[in-house]
Write an enzyme that holds these catalytic residues in place. Structure first.
Site, short mmCIF file in Angstrom:
data_model
loop_
_atom_site.label_atom_id
_atom_site.label_comp_id
_atom_site.label_asym_id
_atom_site.label_seq_id
_atom_site.Cartn_x
_atom_site.Cartn_y
_atom_site.Cartn_z
N ASP A 15 43.79 -28.35 4.17
CA ASP A 15 43.47 -29.84 4.56
C ASP A 15 44.45 -30.77 4.13
OD1 ASP A 15 41.83 -31.55 5.73
OD2 ASP A 15 40.50 -32.11 3.99
N HIS A 32 50.59 -30.05 11.61
CA HIS A 32 50.14 -28.77 11.85
C HIS A 32 51.47 -28.02 11.96
CE1 HIS A 32 46.35 -30.05 12.40
NE2 HIS A 32 46.53 -30.60 13.71
N LEU A 128 47.09 -6.47 1.12
CA LEU A 128 46.29 -7.79 1.33
C LEU A 128 45.52 -7.70 2.64
CD1 LEU A 128 45.64 -10.66 0.04
CD2 LEU A 128 47.68 -11.52 1.59
C1 FPP Z 1 38.03 -28.24 7.24
O1 FPP Z 1 38.12 -29.53 7.23
C2 FPP Z 1 39.08 -27.68 7.34
C3 FPP Z 1 39.51 -26.89 8.36
C4 FPP Z 1 38.57 -26.58 9.15
C5 FPP Z 1 40.79 -26.33 8.14
C6 FPP Z 1 41.77 -26.99 9.48
C7 FPP Z 1 42.95 -26.37 9.27
C8 FPP Z 1 44.03 -26.59 10.12
C9 FPP Z 1 43.82 -27.61 11.10
C10 FPP Z 1 45.29 -26.24 9.61
C11 FPP Z 1 45.67 -25.11 10.54
C12 FPP Z 1 46.86 -24.40 9.88
C13 FPP Z 1 47.93 -24.27 10.61
C14 FPP Z 1 48.93 -23.40 9.77
C15 FPP Z 1 48.50 -24.96 11.88
P1 FPP Z 1 37.61 -30.45 8.67
O2 FPP Z 1 38.80 -31.95 8.71
O3 FPP Z 1 37.32 -29.90 9.81
O4 FPP Z 1 36.22 -31.07 7.79
P2 FPP Z 1 35.79 -32.48 7.29
O5 FPP Z 1 35.59 -33.16 8.39
O6 FPP Z 1 34.61 -32.44 6.61
O7 FPP Z 1 36.89 -32.98 6.55
#
Ligand code: FPP
Length: 309
Positions: A15, A32, A128
């Site tokens: 996040d 990103h 892994l």
């Molecule tokens: C949850 O927070 C976090 C995620 C679903 C991770 C999202 C990850 C990315 C966008 C990064 C991707 C990585 C790369 C390498 C490009 P949320 O913001 O969806 O949930 P919230 O609203 O509860 O904070």
């Protein structure tokens, strides 16, 4: 110092990409793009620390509600620039990619194709296991599992945690030992709800693009400081409880008016081990003599002459 057992399964909520970009006056997509280095760092850290499973939350079932432009960029960037380009490196380093998440008509076929190809390319690796939670939601995962149980008419009485897991999308995915979230938020956001039942939670303020292996090591350090009890007692308290149970109804050794607390046991391990060794040896000797006697009785010969009265 005793060697420390690494967490078997580390799960990571990556996040803070958007905020990282905003702080620099850039669009969210730049965050990103910058996230790739952090992703490489977390994989390096997991390999270094001999973690067996690493699950990364890359795109949630709720992330479809973000602006279309960001969703489209993210989905394509992940598949093409992160996974496809990284696949050969993963293959060479013993990383096996596993996909975790539901199918969805909104996912372009070429994105699914790239992800499946990387899965295939790395399928023989075992150093892994890297599971990529893509279009993943913990509640959806549980509903899908319930659907599978119902579809196979599993009787209600046979639905146990063990059988439940067998119907999940990735039955071999172990319980999470350490859940790590960057970006300063303290929540699960629908991630691995089943597997995080006893996870140790570590929240870091670091924004995901700034995350490096030092942060990973720091999170592990915090994990190793935790005392995991799984609803039971800490080892020292268990010894204390056993000592109380052992002397219940017996007089305490002279010089002790009350049972010492668990901390008093520190420094005693060598004496305890030696006592245990002696009593085990006594038991082994006793059992061997008994076995000799039984053999002698069966063959009609007289009993073992060495047997003490
Ligand atoms: C949850 O927070 C976090 C995620 C679903 C991770 C999202 C990850 C990315 C966008 C990064 C991707 C990585 C790369 C390498 C490009 P949320 O913001 O969806 O949930 P919230 O609203 O509860 O904070």
């Amino acid at each position: 110092m005793e060697p420390r057992i690494p967490p078997r399964h580390v799960a990571c909520i990556m996040d803070g990409n958007g905020r990282w970009a905003q702080h620099r006056g850039l669009g969210r997509t730049h965050g990103h793009m910058a996230a790739r280095a952090a992703l490489e760092a977390v994989v390096d850290g997991a390999l270094e620390e001999r973690v067996e499973w690493l699950t990364l939350f890359a795109f949630s079932t709720e992330n479809w509600s973000r602006p279309e432009e960001e969703v489209s960029f993210l989905v394509n960037f992940l598949a093409q620039h992160v996974i496809e380009r990284g696949a050969q490196g993963m293959r060479e380093r013993g990383v096996r990619l596993r996909l975790l998440g539901g199918e969805d008509p909104r996912i372009p076929a070429e994105v699914t194709g790239r992800l499946r190809k990387a899965e295939e390319l790395t399928r023989d690796n075992s150093t892994l296991q890297l599971s990529l939670a893509f279009n993943y939601g913990g509640r959806q995962d549980l509903c899908e599992t319930a659907r599978s149980l119902a579809a196979q008419s599993v009787p209600a009485a046979e639905v146990t945690p063990e059988t439940f897991v067998q119907h999940m999308q990735l039955p071999e995915l172990p319980d999470v030992d350490l859940l790590l979230r960057t970006g300063g938020e303290h929540r699960l956001s629908n991630f691995l709800l089943w597997h995080c039942a006893y996870a140790e939670l570590v929240f870091l303020d670091t924004l995901w693009p700034d995350f490096r292996t030092t942060h990973f090591r720091h999170a592990l350090e915090l994990y190793h400081q935790r005392q995991r009890r799984f609803g039971s007692l800490a080892p020292a308290d268990a010894v204390d409880a056993a000592a109380h149970a052992a002397v219940a109804g017996h007089a305490l050794p002279s010089g002790l008016s009350t049972l010492p607390g668990p901390s008093a046991l520190r420094g005693l391990p060598a004496a305890i081990a030696s006592r245990l060794g002696a009593s085990l040896w006594g038991g082994v000797k006793e059992t061997a003599l008994f076995a000799l006697e039984q053999l002698a009785a069966e063959s009609g010969r007289p009993g073992c002459p060495d047997r003490p009265a």
